[in-house]
Design a protein around this motif. Sequence first.
Motif, PDB file in Angstrom:
ATOM      1  N   TRP A 242      23.169 -37.744 -47.725  1.00 58.17           N
ATOM      2  CA  TRP A 242      22.724 -36.565 -46.980  1.00 58.17           C
ATOM      3  C   TRP A 242      21.223 -36.527 -46.764  1.00 58.17           C
ATOM      4  N   LEU A 243      20.468 -37.119 -47.707  1.00 53.58           N
ATOM      5  CA  LEU A 243      19.007 -37.070 -47.569  1.00 53.58           C
ATOM      6  C   LEU A 243      18.478 -38.144 -46.627  1.00 53.58           C
TER       7      LEU A 243
ATOM      8  N   TYR B  83      13.068 -39.642 -33.854  1.00 52.70           N
ATOM      9  CA  TYR B  83      12.107 -39.064 -34.776  1.00 52.70           C
ATOM     10  C   TYR B  83      10.684 -39.516 -34.524  1.00 52.70           C
TER      11      TYR B  83
ATOM     12  N   PRO C 110      20.887 -38.514 -41.799  1.00 49.23           N
ATOM     13  CA  PRO C 110      19.885 -38.123 -40.803  1.00 49.23           C
ATOM     14  C   PRO C 110      19.341 -39.300 -40.005  1.00 49.23           C
ATOM     15  N   LEU C 111      19.152 -40.434 -40.668  1.00 49.51           N
ATOM     16  CA  LEU C 111      18.575 -41.566 -39.952  1.00 49.51           C
ATOM     17  C   LEU C 111      19.608 -42.260 -39.071  1.00 49.51           C
TER      18      LEU C 111
ATOM     19  N   MET D 274      15.566 -31.885 -55.832  1.00 47.81           N
ATOM     20  CA  MET D 274      16.471 -32.763 -56.564  1.00 47.81           C
ATOM     21  C   MET D 274      16.569 -32.350 -58.031  1.00 47.81           C
TER      22      MET D 274
ATOM     23  N   PRO E  83      22.978 -29.302 -46.976  1.00 39.50           N
ATOM     24  CA  PRO E  83      22.191 -28.757 -45.869  1.00 39.50           C
ATOM     25  C   PRO E  83      22.662 -27.348 -45.504  1.00 39.50           C
TER      26      PRO E  83
ATOM     27  N   ARG F 151      22.166 -28.075 -52.888  1.00 45.08           N
ATOM     28  CA  ARG F 151      21.351 -28.983 -52.084  1.00 45.08           C
ATOM     29  C   ARG F 151      21.951 -29.255 -50.712  1.00 45.08           C
TER      30      ARG F 151
ATOM     31  N   TYR G 165      10.298 -39.168 -45.176  1.00 44.77           N
ATOM     32  CA  TYR G 165      11.572 -38.958 -44.482  1.00 44.77           C
ATOM     33  C   TYR G 165      11.259 -38.472 -43.065  1.00 44.77           C
ATOM     34  N   PRO G 166      11.561 -39.283 -42.054  1.00 41.14           N
ATOM     35  CA  PRO G 166      11.061 -38.978 -40.707  1.00 41.14           C
ATOM     36  C   PRO G 166      11.660 -37.723 -40.093  1.00 41.14           C
ATOM     37  N   HIS G 167      12.841 -37.305 -40.572  1.00 37.64           N
ATOM     38  CA  HIS G 167      13.505 -36.157 -39.960  1.00 37.64           C
ATOM     39  C   HIS G 167      13.106 -34.854 -40.637  1.00 37.64           C
ATOM     40  N   LEU G 168      12.357 -34.928 -41.726  1.00 41.26           N
ATOM     41  CA  LEU G 168      11.996 -33.718 -42.455  1.00 41.26           C
ATOM     42  C   LEU G 168      10.542 -33.349 -42.181  1.00 41.26           C
TER      43      LEU G 168
ATOM     44  N   ASP H  47      24.040 -37.612 -52.543  1.00 46.29           N
ATOM     45  CA  ASP H  47      22.733 -37.063 -52.180  1.00 46.29           C
ATOM     46  C   ASP H  47      21.965 -38.019 -51.281  1.00 46.29           C
ATOM     47  N   ARG H  48      22.076 -39.318 -51.610  1.00 46.24           N
ATOM     48  CA  ARG H  48      21.342 -40.297 -50.810  1.00 46.24           C
ATOM     49  C   ARG H  48      21.870 -40.296 -49.382  1.00 46.24           C
TER      50      ARG H  48
END
Lengths: 384, 312
Positions: B222-223, B311, B227-228, A102, A112, A110, A87-90, B219-220
């Motif tokens: 937000w994860l 990123y 973000p992308l 998870m 943010p 969970r 995950y590029p932002h994490l 969840d998908r």
Amino acid sequence: MSSVHIQNITKSFGKVEVLKDVSLNIPDGEFVSLVGPSGCGKSTLLRIIAGLEQQSSGQIRIDDRVIDNVRPSERNISMVFQSYALYPHLSVFDNISVPLRMSRLNSIQRLPGLRHLLPGARAVEKGIRADVEQVASLLDMKQLLDRKPGELSGGQRQRVAVGRAIVREPHAFLLDEPLSNLDAKLRVHMRTEIAQLHRRLGATFIYVTHDQAEAMTMSDRIAVLMDGELVQVGSPDDVYNEPQDIRVAEFIGSPRINTFAGEIRSDGGVDLLGVPTGLVTDAEAGPAQVGLRPEALRLVPVGEGVFAGTVTHIENLGAELMVHFVNENMERPAIIRLDHIERHRLDVGESIEIDFLPGAVRLFGPDGARVPTEEFMEKQLVNA
Amino acid sequence: MSTHEAVQAGETPSFAAASVRARMRYQLIATMLSAPAIALMFLLLIGPVVAVLLLSFTDWSLGDSDFNWVDMATYQEMVEDDIFWKAIANTLIYVGIVIPGSIILGLGAALLIESVTVGRSFWRAVYFLPVMSTLIAMAVVWEFMLNAKFGMVSQVLGFFGVEAKSWLQEPDTALPALCLIAIWQALGFNMVLFMAGLTSIPRELHNAAEVDGVRSAWDRFWLVTWPLLTPVTMFVAIITAIRSFQVFDTVHVLTKGGPDNATMVLVYQIYQEGFEFFRSSYASALTVVFLGFIFLLTLFKVFVVERKVHYQ
């Protein structure tokens, strides 16, 4: 840790059949490589095991549990992707902790920001931190935890992807060509590291690669896939020494096995380029292919060889020498592997004579399947 | 000769003189070659802005043959002008409603269209229609739709027991009605940008999320997805903000800033002052304020958006 059972899996994309009746049982803790040329269906098989692709027919079991209609997220299988898919932002820490968050946090915790505020979540988060740090020290990347994937080298990213896979305790690890984006030197290094990791974790590993050297060096067993069919499954030694199909013989081993035009005579004798090999077989008479590994060939003084050839090229690898030679009966040059000590005797254009041990010959029928052979002398003794 | 060698050569005086001359000639040629572009830039881009700025310090009206410098008097008048503050407030409210409205609905439409397998291009075309049509023409349609007696909106709301209104003629509903039209129009454009953003998210990331135990679409989102999409979202927000600040056509066609200045926005006030009351200097001062807002947005884009949301 668990065993994985693949039963009669087929997969078609429209009219194209990518997997044809593949069955394979992988015992608990084994390192199995699925190897084959690109397009042979090995990645598809891995994605079916992960649940990212649905098989057309057949069954996948983990231990005794059928998982065909179980979603990937419920299968408890972890996977390392070819592109690493970080995950590029994490940060590295957050990347590795995703599977733990998870499973251990509920959907409100969970959200943010909330995981640092809710008291219950804070305690869980503490446990997650401990687990992630343990994995980080196992993989020797504690100093990378705060970085983003964009700031890492290819090898480091690969390590993070492995970390994310091993941080929980899954039934099995699936690795989809994890080393193919690394440079040659790092690839050899990571080969050792992954093999050691497997030994340390004792987990079931299913490793997809098109690189036979990776399969040979790391696996307990190799499963060779060709055109959607599982052609041979066996230990690296087995697959290398006793290939059951000419495609397996040609795919495994570098440089690749020499194949010569051969013939099975009506009396059962086997000829290689018209020269008797000293082998007999019960198979039907007709044309055949004779396989001989480069190290099975021997350079002998003039007059003592079974057949002759002219040197066309010499590859000097330092410790050993690959000599390419050809004669008028051969369709393409063959390779003979020589120790470094024999180097100065040879030059391009020189004539050489070749010999081999009958026991090293691997005979394949016109359909490519292995044909069993016996050494003539033994047979004679038995008959007498 | 490499730079390093050139520097070393420059240590001896005669070479140094030669290199200075060479450098000056190089500078001269460079300046001459870029001169036409620079001249055009001043003439067409910077010139008008400077002219507007200068004009705002005069008392010139359209058609006057003479003008006087009045320093800050025009700005003084502006600060004391209630309509100006009303226009600023309305513009900010308008922008504040249209940005989140068109982003959330645009993203929602993009996600929904991505998730269907049949008729994807049909839905895309439907949502994109308002973008391609002329807003002035569509404003007429909206005027009918929002009509108190036979408008579709009033009839549908009437079905739910909401009292019919002349939505565009009531002070407390006129601005929200304009916002609704703006969202309706911007939605399709934002949706197309979001769809492009969605297709650029690697499929393996969604696969990885799935394998990592992500079960729900929530969840998908937000994860991975949200973000992308941040870079796209920022871009969409800036574009929508600039377009919303410029709102003029619907105001001009539907409300003319009324009722009771309830829909008076900055650009419409500029238009009124400049082309209806011919008070060019006052219109110029308003334009300077308008440009100030756009400038702030640009600064925000350069210093926050472009630095923080990429990123790789």
